[in-house]
Design a protein around this motif. Structure first.
Motif, PDB file in Angstrom:
ATOM      1  N   ALA A  93       0.819  -1.214   0.000  1.00 54.48           N
ATOM      2  CA  ALA A  93       0.000   0.000   0.000  1.00 54.48           C
ATOM      3  C   ALA A  93       0.856   1.269   0.000  1.00 54.48           C
ATOM      4  CB  ALA A  93      -0.934   0.006   1.210  1.00 54.48           C
ATOM      5  N   GLY A  94       2.174   1.116   0.087  1.00 52.34           N
ATOM      6  CA  GLY A  94       3.061   2.267   0.059  1.00 52.34           C
ATOM      7  C   GLY A  94       3.458   2.803   1.423  1.00 52.34           C
ATOM      8  N   PHE A  95       3.037   2.143   2.511  1.00 54.10           N
ATOM      9  CA  PHE A  95       3.414   2.580   3.857  1.00 54.10           C
ATOM     10  C   PHE A  95       4.858   2.153   4.119  1.00 54.10           C
ATOM     11  CE2 PHE A  95       3.887   2.142   8.416  1.00 54.10           C
ATOM     12  CZ  PHE A  95       3.360   3.335   8.867  1.00 54.10           C
ATOM     13  N   VAL A  96       5.656   3.074   4.645  1.00 61.24           N
ATOM     14  CA  VAL A  96       7.065   2.812   4.960  1.00 61.24           C
ATOM     15  C   VAL A  96       7.318   3.229   6.393  1.00 61.24           C
ATOM     16  CG1 VAL A  96       9.451   3.366   4.387  1.00 61.24           C
ATOM     17  CG2 VAL A  96       7.737   3.276   2.569  1.00 61.24           C
ATOM     18  N   ASP A  97       8.056   2.395   7.133  1.00 54.72           N
ATOM     19  CA  ASP A  97       8.424   2.717   8.506  1.00 54.72           C
ATOM     20  C   ASP A  97       9.880   2.332   8.734  1.00 54.72           C
ATOM     21  OD1 ASP A  97       8.228   3.557  11.141  1.00 54.72           O
ATOM     22  OD2 ASP A  97       7.192   1.759  11.827  1.00 54.72           O
ATOM     23  N   LYS A  98      10.685   3.301   9.144  1.00 54.86           N
ATOM     24  CA  LYS A  98      12.084   3.037   9.494  1.00 54.86           C
ATOM     25  C   LYS A  98      12.071   2.365  10.862  1.00 54.86           C
ATOM     26  CE  LYS A  98      14.665   6.366   8.387  1.00 54.86           C
ATOM     27  NZ  LYS A  98      14.816   5.849   7.052  1.00 54.86           N
ATOM     28  N   ILE A  99      12.645   1.150  10.942  1.00 53.35           N
ATOM     29  CA  ILE A  99      12.528   0.395  12.189  1.00 53.35           C
ATOM     30  C   ILE A  99      13.842   0.210  12.938  1.00 53.35           C
ATOM     31  CG2 ILE A  99      10.372  -0.774  11.662  1.00 53.35           C
ATOM     32  CD1 ILE A  99      11.967  -3.138  10.609  1.00 53.35           C
ATOM     33  N   ILE A 100      14.972   0.244  12.212  1.00 52.11           N
ATOM     34  CA  ILE A 100      16.280   0.116  12.857  1.00 52.11           C
ATOM     35  C   ILE A 100      17.251   1.054  12.154  1.00 52.11           C
ATOM     36  CG2 ILE A 100      18.180  -1.425  13.478  1.00 52.11           C
ATOM     37  CD1 ILE A 100      16.210  -3.764  13.277  1.00 52.11           C
ATOM     38  N   LYS A 101      18.095   1.711  12.929  1.00 48.98           N
ATOM     39  CA  LYS A 101      19.107   2.599  12.347  1.00 48.98           C
ATOM     40  C   LYS A 101      20.324   2.602  13.256  1.00 48.98           C
ATOM     41  CE  LYS A 101      17.473   6.706  14.738  1.00 48.98           C
ATOM     42  NZ  LYS A 101      17.070   8.097  14.627  1.00 48.98           N
ATOM     43  N   GLY A 102      21.414   3.124  12.731  1.00 49.22           N
ATOM     44  CA  GLY A 102      22.606   3.215  13.557  1.00 49.22           C
ATOM     45  C   GLY A 102      23.823   3.572  12.732  1.00 49.22           C
ATOM     46  N   TYR A 103      24.964   3.451  13.370  1.00 54.98           N
ATOM     47  CA  TYR A 103      26.231   3.669  12.694  1.00 54.98           C
ATOM     48  C   TYR A 103      26.752   2.332  12.198  1.00 54.98           C
ATOM     49  CZ  TYR A 103      26.176   8.268  14.791  1.00 54.98           C
ATOM     50  OH  TYR A 103      25.821   9.542  15.148  1.00 54.98           O
ATOM     51  N   VAL A 104      27.486   2.378  11.101  1.00 55.09           N
ATOM     52  CA  VAL A 104      28.184   1.200  10.603  1.00 55.09           C
ATOM     53  C   VAL A 104      29.661   1.554  10.561  1.00 55.09           C
ATOM     54  CG1 VAL A 104      27.738   1.824   8.186  1.00 55.09           C
ATOM     55  CG2 VAL A 104      28.352  -0.518   8.768  1.00 55.09           C
ATOM     56  N   ARG A 105      30.455   0.730  11.214  1.00 57.42           N
ATOM     57  CA  ARG A 105      31.907   0.941  11.243  1.00 57.42           C
ATOM     58  C   ARG A 105      32.558  -0.197  10.458  1.00 57.42           C
ATOM     59  NH1 ARG A 105      29.925   1.772  16.237  1.00 57.42           N
ATOM     60  NH2 ARG A 105      29.926   3.938  16.925  1.00 57.42           N
ATOM     61  N   ILE A 106      33.410   0.182   9.532  1.00 59.35           N
ATOM     62  CA  ILE A 106      34.108  -0.813   8.727  1.00 59.35           C
ATOM     63  C   ILE A 106      35.581  -0.741   9.094  1.00 59.35           C
ATOM     64  CG2 ILE A 106      34.607  -1.633   6.404  1.00 59.35           C
ATOM     65  CD1 ILE A 106      31.934  -0.136   5.625  1.00 59.35           C
ATOM     66  N   TYR A 107      36.089  -1.864   9.601  1.00 63.68           N
ATOM     67  CA  TYR A 107      37.472  -1.943  10.073  1.00 63.68           C
ATOM     68  C   TYR A 107      38.335  -2.652   9.042  1.00 63.68           C
ATOM     69  CZ  TYR A 107      35.451  -0.685  14.576  1.00 63.68           C
ATOM     70  OH  TYR A 107      34.780  -0.041  15.581  1.00 63.68           O
ATOM     71  N   PRO A 108      39.632  -2.301   8.999  1.00 71.68           N
ATOM     72  CA  PRO A 108      40.521  -2.978   8.047  1.00 71.68           C
ATOM     73  C   PRO A 108      40.834  -4.393   8.496  1.00 71.68           C
ATOM     74  CG  PRO A 108      41.783  -1.466   9.416  1.00 71.68           C
ATOM     75  CD  PRO A 108      40.328  -1.291   9.794  1.00 71.68           C
ATOM     76  N   GLU A 109      41.119  -5.243   7.510  1.00 70.21           N
ATOM     77  CA  GLU A 109      41.592  -6.574   7.866  1.00 70.21           C
ATOM     78  C   GLU A 109      43.111  -6.561   7.877  1.00 70.21           C
ATOM     79  OE1 GLU A 109      40.895  -9.855   5.231  1.00 70.21           O
ATOM     80  OE2 GLU A 109      40.922  -8.559   3.496  1.00 70.21           O
ATOM     81  N   VAL A 110      43.698  -7.432   8.646  1.00 70.77           N
ATOM     82  CA  VAL A 110      45.143  -7.532   8.725  1.00 70.77           C
ATOM     83  C   VAL A 110      45.616  -8.693   7.854  1.00 70.77           C
ATOM     84  CG1 VAL A 110      47.112  -7.931  10.252  1.00 70.77           C
ATOM     85  CG2 VAL A 110      45.205  -6.507  11.014  1.00 70.77           C
ATOM     86  N   THR A 111      44.951  -9.828   8.014  1.00 70.69           N
ATOM     87  CA  THR A 111      45.317 -11.032   7.259  1.00 70.69           C
ATOM     88  C   THR A 111      44.354 -11.187   6.099  1.00 70.69           C
ATOM     89  OG1 THR A 111      46.054 -12.067   9.298  1.00 70.69           O
ATOM     90  CG2 THR A 111      45.640 -13.518   7.428  1.00 70.69           C
ATOM     91  N   ASN A 112      44.878 -11.267   4.905  1.00 70.06           N
ATOM     92  CA  ASN A 112      44.004 -11.464   3.743  1.00 70.06           C
ATOM     93  C   ASN A 112      44.531 -12.511   2.809  1.00 70.06           C
ATOM     94  OD1 ASN A 112      46.146  -9.886   2.871  1.00 70.06           O
ATOM     95  ND2 ASN A 112      44.891  -8.299   1.979  1.00 70.06           N
TER      96      ASN A 112
END
Length: 112
Positions: A93-112
């Motif tokens: 029907a077009g109803f939208v509700d934001k239900i979860i939000k926050g920060y996203v932190r992306i860390y580097p990898e050491v071993t690849n």
């Protein structure tokens, strides 16, 4: 009001988290008749996303549980940064509700 939960992702690692979508009283949302979408961006005003979180409903849908599952092949190319994300539920029907939000932190990898 959307619940707040921060995500911590390490480049090159598989990432999985199960989030609970609840109302202000702590009651789980019944997600049976809802679709989900969510993206992470460096900042709110960005027109392109860092990553499509592709949130999915976990069964039983009445428990309001949402899974985010990102493979290592996707996380390895994410930039090291701190950004923002949100998850919305929406219906036909077009109803939208934001239900979860926050920060996203992306860390580097050491071993690849």
């Amino acid at each position: 009001m959307a619940a707040h939960y921060d995500l911590n992702i390490t480049q090159g690692n598989s990432f999985f988290v199960r989030l609970a979508a609840v109302d202000p009283n702590g009651t789980a949302f019944n997600l049976t008749d809802w679709n989900l979408r969510g993206h992470a961006k460096i900042k709110f005003s960005d027109s392109t996303a860092l990553v499509d979180l592709s949130p999915t409903k976990a069964t039983p849908y009445t428990d309001g549980l949402i899974d985010i599952n990102l493979p290592s092949t996707l996380t390895r190319d994410l930039p090291v940064t701190e950004g923002v994300y949100d998850i919305e539920m929406y219906n036909s029907a077009g109803f939208v509700d934001k239900i979860i939000k926050g920060y996203v932190r992306i860390y580097p990898e050491v071993t690849n």
